[in-house]
Structures are given as structure tokens and as C-alpha cells.
Design a protein around this motif. Structure first.
Motif, PDB file in Angstrom:
ATOM      1  N   LEU A  17       1.624 -15.971  10.451  1.00  0.00           N
ATOM      2  CA  LEU A  17       1.237 -15.807   9.050  1.00  0.00           C
ATOM      3  C   LEU A  17       1.363 -14.354   8.562  1.00  0.00           C
ATOM      4  N   ASP A  18       1.828 -13.470   9.435  1.00  0.00           N
ATOM      5  CA  ASP A  18       1.959 -12.037   9.131  1.00  0.00           C
ATOM      6  C   ASP A  18       0.631 -11.354   8.853  1.00  0.00           C
ATOM      7  N   LEU A  19      -0.464 -11.943   9.311  1.00  0.00           N
ATOM      8  CA  LEU A  19      -1.767 -11.285   9.212  1.00  0.00           C
ATOM      9  C   LEU A  19      -1.936 -10.305  10.369  1.00  0.00           C
ATOM     10  N   VAL A  20      -1.190 -10.523  11.430  1.00  0.00           N
ATOM     11  CA  VAL A  20      -1.051  -9.600  12.552  1.00  0.00           C
ATOM     12  C   VAL A  20       0.449  -9.417  12.739  1.00  0.00           C
ATOM     13  N   ILE A  21       0.849  -8.190  13.054  1.00  0.00           N
ATOM     14  CA  ILE A  21       2.263  -7.919  13.328  1.00  0.00           C
ATOM     15  C   ILE A  21       2.375  -7.188  14.661  1.00  0.00           C
ATOM     16  N   THR A  22       3.563  -7.192  15.219  1.00  0.00           N
ATOM     17  CA  THR A  22       3.853  -6.389  16.395  1.00  0.00           C
ATOM     18  C   THR A  22       4.619  -5.166  15.905  1.00  0.00           C
ATOM     19  N   ASP A  23       4.060  -3.972  16.187  1.00  0.00           N
ATOM     20  CA  ASP A  23       4.699  -2.757  15.686  1.00  0.00           C
ATOM     21  C   ASP A  23       5.845  -2.322  16.597  1.00  0.00           C
ATOM     22  N   GLU A  24       6.461  -1.201  16.265  1.00  0.00           N
ATOM     23  CA  GLU A  24       7.631  -0.725  17.008  1.00  0.00           C
ATOM     24  C   GLU A  24       7.304  -0.336  18.455  1.00  0.00           C
ATOM     25  N   TYR A  25       6.024  -0.186  18.783  1.00  0.00           N
ATOM     26  CA  TYR A  25       5.607   0.140  20.148  1.00  0.00           C
ATOM     27  C   TYR A  25       5.153  -1.101  20.922  1.00  0.00           C
ATOM     28  N   GLY A  26       5.238  -2.277  20.300  1.00  0.00           N
ATOM     29  CA  GLY A  26       4.835  -3.514  20.945  1.00  0.00           C
ATOM     30  C   GLY A  26       3.353  -3.814  20.824  1.00  0.00           C
ATOM     31  N   ARG A  27       2.633  -2.997  20.059  1.00  0.00           N
ATOM     32  CA  ARG A  27       1.198  -3.225  19.873  1.00  0.00           C
ATOM     33  C   ARG A  27       0.999  -4.307  18.816  1.00  0.00           C
ATOM     34  N   ARG A  28      -0.011  -5.126  18.993  1.00  0.00           N
ATOM     35  CA  ARG A  28      -0.378  -6.137  17.996  1.00  0.00           C
ATOM     36  C   ARG A  28      -1.396  -5.480  17.065  1.00  0.00           C
ATOM     37  N   VAL A  29      -1.009  -5.311  15.804  1.00  0.00           N
ATOM     38  CA  VAL A  29      -1.843  -4.608  14.837  1.00  0.00           C
ATOM     39  C   VAL A  29      -2.034  -5.449  13.582  1.00  0.00           C
ATOM     40  N   ILE A  30      -3.055  -5.081  12.819  1.00  0.00           N
ATOM     41  CA  ILE A  30      -3.342  -5.743  11.549  1.00  0.00           C
ATOM     42  C   ILE A  30      -2.958  -4.773  10.433  1.00  0.00           C
ATOM     43  N   PRO A  31      -1.979  -5.124   9.590  1.00  0.00           N
ATOM     44  CA  PRO A  31      -1.541  -4.204   8.530  1.00  0.00           C
ATOM     45  C   PRO A  31      -2.694  -3.690   7.659  1.00  0.00           C
ATOM     46  N   LEU A  32      -3.659  -4.522   7.367  1.00  0.00           N
ATOM     47  CA  LEU A  32      -4.806  -4.119   6.558  1.00  0.00           C
ATOM     48  C   LEU A  32      -5.563  -2.971   7.225  1.00  0.00           C
ATOM     49  N   VAL A  33      -5.755  -3.061   8.526  1.00  0.00           N
ATOM     50  CA  VAL A  33      -6.456  -2.009   9.274  1.00  0.00           C
ATOM     51  C   VAL A  33      -5.576  -0.766   9.384  1.00  0.00           C
ATOM     52  N   GLU A  34      -4.288  -0.948   9.604  1.00  0.00           N
ATOM     53  CA  GLU A  34      -3.380   0.199   9.680  1.00  0.00           C
ATOM     54  C   GLU A  34      -3.401   0.995   8.380  1.00  0.00           C
ATOM     55  N   ALA A  35      -3.418   0.311   7.235  1.00  0.00           N
ATOM     56  CA  ALA A  35      -3.462   1.005   5.941  1.00  0.00           C
ATOM     57  C   ALA A  35      -4.781   1.764   5.779  1.00  0.00           C
ATOM     58  N   ALA A  36      -5.888   1.138   6.165  1.00  0.00           N
ATOM     59  CA  ALA A  36      -7.196   1.805   6.078  1.00  0.00           C
ATOM     60  C   ALA A  36      -7.249   3.006   7.009  1.00  0.00           C
ATOM     61  N   ALA A  37      -6.688   2.875   8.206  1.00  0.00           N
ATOM     62  CA  ALA A  37      -6.677   3.985   9.159  1.00  0.00           C
ATOM     63  C   ALA A  37      -5.842   5.143   8.631  1.00  0.00           C
ATOM     64  N   LEU A  38      -4.706   4.839   7.988  1.00  0.00           N
ATOM     65  CA  LEU A  38      -3.874   5.897   7.417  1.00  0.00           C
ATOM     66  C   LEU A  38      -4.621   6.616   6.286  1.00  0.00           C
ATOM     67  N   ASP A  39      -5.383   5.865   5.495  1.00  0.00           N
ATOM     68  CA  ASP A  39      -6.215   6.487   4.446  1.00  0.00           C
ATOM     69  C   ASP A  39      -7.232   7.437   5.061  1.00  0.00           C
ATOM     70  N   VAL A  40      -7.862   7.027   6.160  1.00  0.00           N
ATOM     71  CA  VAL A  40      -8.826   7.889   6.853  1.00  0.00           C
ATOM     72  C   VAL A  40      -8.111   9.132   7.373  1.00  0.00           C
ATOM     73  N   GLY A  41      -6.948   8.940   7.969  1.00  0.00           N
ATOM     74  CA  GLY A  41      -6.174  10.070   8.478  1.00  0.00           C
ATOM     75  C   GLY A  41      -5.787  11.044   7.383  1.00  0.00           C
ATOM     76  N   MET A  42      -5.373  10.512   6.217  1.00  0.00           N
ATOM     77  CA  MET A  42      -5.014  11.389   5.087  1.00  0.00           C
ATOM     78  C   MET A  42      -6.236  12.153   4.598  1.00  0.00           C
ATOM     79  N   SER A  43      -7.384  11.510   4.558  1.00  0.00           N
ATOM     80  CA  SER A  43      -8.610  12.195   4.139  1.00  0.00           C
ATOM     81  C   SER A  43      -8.946  13.315   5.115  1.00  0.00           C
ATOM     82  N   ARG A  44      -8.803  13.040   6.392  1.00  0.00           N
ATOM     83  CA  ARG A  44      -9.076  14.063   7.404  1.00  0.00           C
ATOM     84  C   ARG A  44      -8.061  15.201   7.307  1.00  0.00           C
TER      85      ARG A  44
END
Length: 143
Positions: free
Chosen positions: A97-124
Motif C-alpha cells: 500500500l506504500d505506507l511503508v517503503i524500502t529505501d535505497e539502503y534496504g531499510r523498511r521506513v515509513i515516509p510519514l516518519v521520514e518527513a517528520a524526521a527531516l523536519d526535526v533535522g532541519m530545525s536542529r
């Protein structure tokens, strides 16, 4: 004003911490992928997906461990699954359903969480560019 590749890479490095919140819009269940999850797995599956989002957000790697990785059993039990096959079936559905994806490193990630983490990283990152100095100046002026 866009984000350059250097800032994006720096923000990604700074985002590898547990994140305090993930955006959960009120109309989330109306998203076609999530609506299909509800149709396939019911509200129990939808609730499990949101619990998975919480677990992944609290994990500094922001990824779903595989059966041979540290933390796997905590995810299995945290989602109230009794065996690995059932858990992996659920993850497989989320991948379909594309709610979880496999990234270029083979990790199973959730795009929603990746976007939130990038926002945290940009704030930092932005905070490291003068946020501390500005806060110190405000404190000095106040006191």
C-alpha cells in the motif's frame, strides 16, 4: 528559497534521533492508501499502523527492524502480534500500500516518519546556524 543538497544531507544526519511527534491529520483515514488498509485489515490494522508509526518515530534509525536485527521482538510485541509470520504479513501489506517503503539502503521506513524526521533535522540544523546565539542575546536583554 529551497534547501540545498549540503543542508539536506546535514539535516538527514541531525534527524537520526527519536522524534517527539508525527503529523496526524484529522482527514488521515480518507487518504486512499489508509482507506485501503482499513478495508483490508479493519480499524485494528489502522490502529496497528499508527502504533508502528509511533515505534518507528521513537527509534533513532527510523526503520522497521528485520527478524535478525536488534529490536525486532519489541516491534512484534508492540503491535500485539503473536508470531513473526503474522507481523511480516502485516508489513508486507503496508509495503503493497506504500505506507511503508524500502529505501535505497534496504531499510523498511515509513515516509510519514521520514518527513517528520527531516523536519526535526532541519530545525536542529537551523538552530546550529544562530539559534543559540539569538537565544543568548534575548536572555541577556531580559536580565
Amino acid at each position: 528559497m529551497g534547501i540545498n543538497n549540503f543542508d539536506e544531507a546535514a539535516a538527514a544526519r541531525l534527524s537520526r534521533v527519536p522524534i517527539p511527534w508525527v503529523k496526524h491529520e484529522a482527514k488521515s483515514a480518507g487518504d486512499p492508501c489508509k482507506a485501503q488498509l482499513i478495508a483490508l485489515a479493519g480499524l485494528e490494522g489502522y490502529g496497528r499502523w499508527w502504533r508502528l508509526v509511533e515505534l518507528v518515530a521513537d527509534n533513532p534509525s527510523h526503520s522497521i527492524p528485520r527478524h535478525d536485527e536488534k529490536g525486532y521482538k519489541a516491534y512484534l510485541l508492540g503491535l500485539m502480534f503473536t508470531d513473526a509470520e503474522e507481523f511480516e504479513g502485516f508489513i508486507s501489506t503496508l509495503l503493497d500500500l506504500d505506507l511503508v517503503i524500502t529505501d535505497e539502503y534496504g531499510r523498511r521506513v515509513i515516509p510519514l516518519v521520514e518527513a517528520a524526521a527531516l523536519d526535526v533535522g532541519m530545525s536542529r540544523l537551523n538552530g546550529s546556524k544562530g539559534g543559540k546565539a539569538a537565544a543568548a542575546n534575548r536572555k541577556r536583554k531580559q536580565g
